[in-house]
Design a protein around this motif. Structure first.
Motif, PDB file in Angstrom:
ATOM      1  N   SER A 163       0.807  -1.218   0.000  1.00 41.11           N
ATOM      2  CA  SER A 163       0.000   0.000   0.000  1.00 41.11           C
ATOM      3  C   SER A 163       0.843   1.272   0.000  1.00 41.11           C
ATOM      4  N   LEU A 164       2.145   1.156   0.277  1.00 37.73           N
ATOM      5  CA  LEU A 164       3.022   2.332   0.237  1.00 37.73           C
ATOM      6  C   LEU A 164       3.345   2.752  -1.195  1.00 37.73           C
ATOM      7  N   PHE A 165       3.170   1.841  -2.137  1.00 34.95           N
ATOM      8  CA  PHE A 165       3.509   2.136  -3.527  1.00 34.95           C
ATOM      9  C   PHE A 165       2.326   2.770  -4.247  1.00 34.95           C
ATOM     10  N   PRO A 207      12.389  -2.488  -4.260  1.00 37.98           N
ATOM     11  CA  PRO A 207      12.441  -1.755  -5.519  1.00 37.98           C
ATOM     12  C   PRO A 207      11.102  -1.623  -6.246  1.00 37.98           C
ATOM     13  N   ALA A 208      10.134  -2.493  -5.938  1.00 36.18           N
ATOM     14  CA  ALA A 208       8.870  -2.447  -6.671  1.00 36.18           C
ATOM     15  C   ALA A 208       7.754  -3.039  -5.815  1.00 36.18           C
ATOM     16  N   LYS A 209       6.529  -2.768  -6.206  1.00 29.67           N
ATOM     17  CA  LYS A 209       5.368  -3.251  -5.471  1.00 29.67           C
ATOM     18  C   LYS A 209       5.322  -4.774  -5.422  1.00 29.67           C
ATOM     19  N   GLU A 210       5.820  -5.427  -6.453  1.00 34.18           N
ATOM     20  CA  GLU A 210       5.807  -6.887  -6.506  1.00 34.18           C
ATOM     21  C   GLU A 210       6.666  -7.513  -5.405  1.00 34.18           C
ATOM     22  N   HIS A 211       7.651  -6.783  -4.917  1.00 37.10           N
ATOM     23  CA  HIS A 211       8.553  -7.288  -3.877  1.00 37.10           C
ATOM     24  C   HIS A 211       8.173  -6.778  -2.484  1.00 37.10           C
ATOM     25  N   ALA A 212       7.060  -6.059  -2.378  1.00 40.83           N
ATOM     26  CA  ALA A 212       6.720  -5.386  -1.122  1.00 40.83           C
ATOM     27  C   ALA A 212       6.009  -6.287  -0.119  1.00 40.83           C
ATOM     28  N   LYS A 213       5.665  -7.492  -0.505  1.00 44.44           N
ATOM     29  CA  LYS A 213       5.080  -8.454   0.436  1.00 44.44           C
ATOM     30  C   LYS A 213       6.110  -9.551   0.619  1.00 44.44           C
TER      31      LYS A 213
END
Length: 147
Positions: free
Chosen positions: A71-73, A106-112
């Motif tokens: 949600s930060l992205f 680096p990206a939303k895909e790696h944020a979880k």
């Protein structure tokens, strides 16, 4: 009848006006995002706790860090810097913070993510009376002026 120059001027003025309006709406859309990140840190093991010859305390921890920072992205977020810190008080300082682990998302895909790790940086207290009151996970996105 209008000349070609007048028509081109009118068309370009209209296009620039629409472009400026689209930029303003896009910029304002970022203000409506309400991030709701979640994180959990569990200390799994204290690998060792040593007193150094100089009187310092040093600790090595193993921890599980799980977080959902998606949600930060937004459309305007390039990356998020995350770190785990231990906070404690001493007689000399009301707040001591020691960074234990950090990462750049680096990206939303790696944020979880879920990670099992030991502290990346030395956890040392120079007073010889260390006691961590809490372990916190903090995330920072780049300030507006750097985006």
């Amino acid at each position: 009848m209008h000349s070609f120059g007048y028509r081109l001027n009118g068309l370009l003025t209209f296009a620039v006006t629409i472009l400026a309006l689209m930029c303003a709406i896009t910029s304002l859309s970022d203000n409506f995002n309400t991030p709701s990140p979640s994180a959990e840190i569990k200390i799994m093991n204290i690998n060792w706790f040593q007193k150094q010859p100089q009187g310092h305390d040093e600790v090595s921890l193993t921890m599980n860090v799980s977080a959902d920072l998606q949600s930060l992205f937004t459309w305007n977020t390039k990356q998020v810097f995350v770190f785990v810190a231990a906070e404690y008080e001493t007689r000399k300082n009301s707040l001591n913070q020691v960074s234990l682990w950090d990462a750049i998302i680096p990206a939303k895909e790696h944020a979880k993510f879920w990670i099992h790790t030991s502290n990346k940086y030395r956890f040392v207290d120079q007073t010889g009376k260390m006691f961590a009151d809490k372990i916190v996970l903090t995330g920072y996105s780049l300030p507006e002026e750097y985006r």
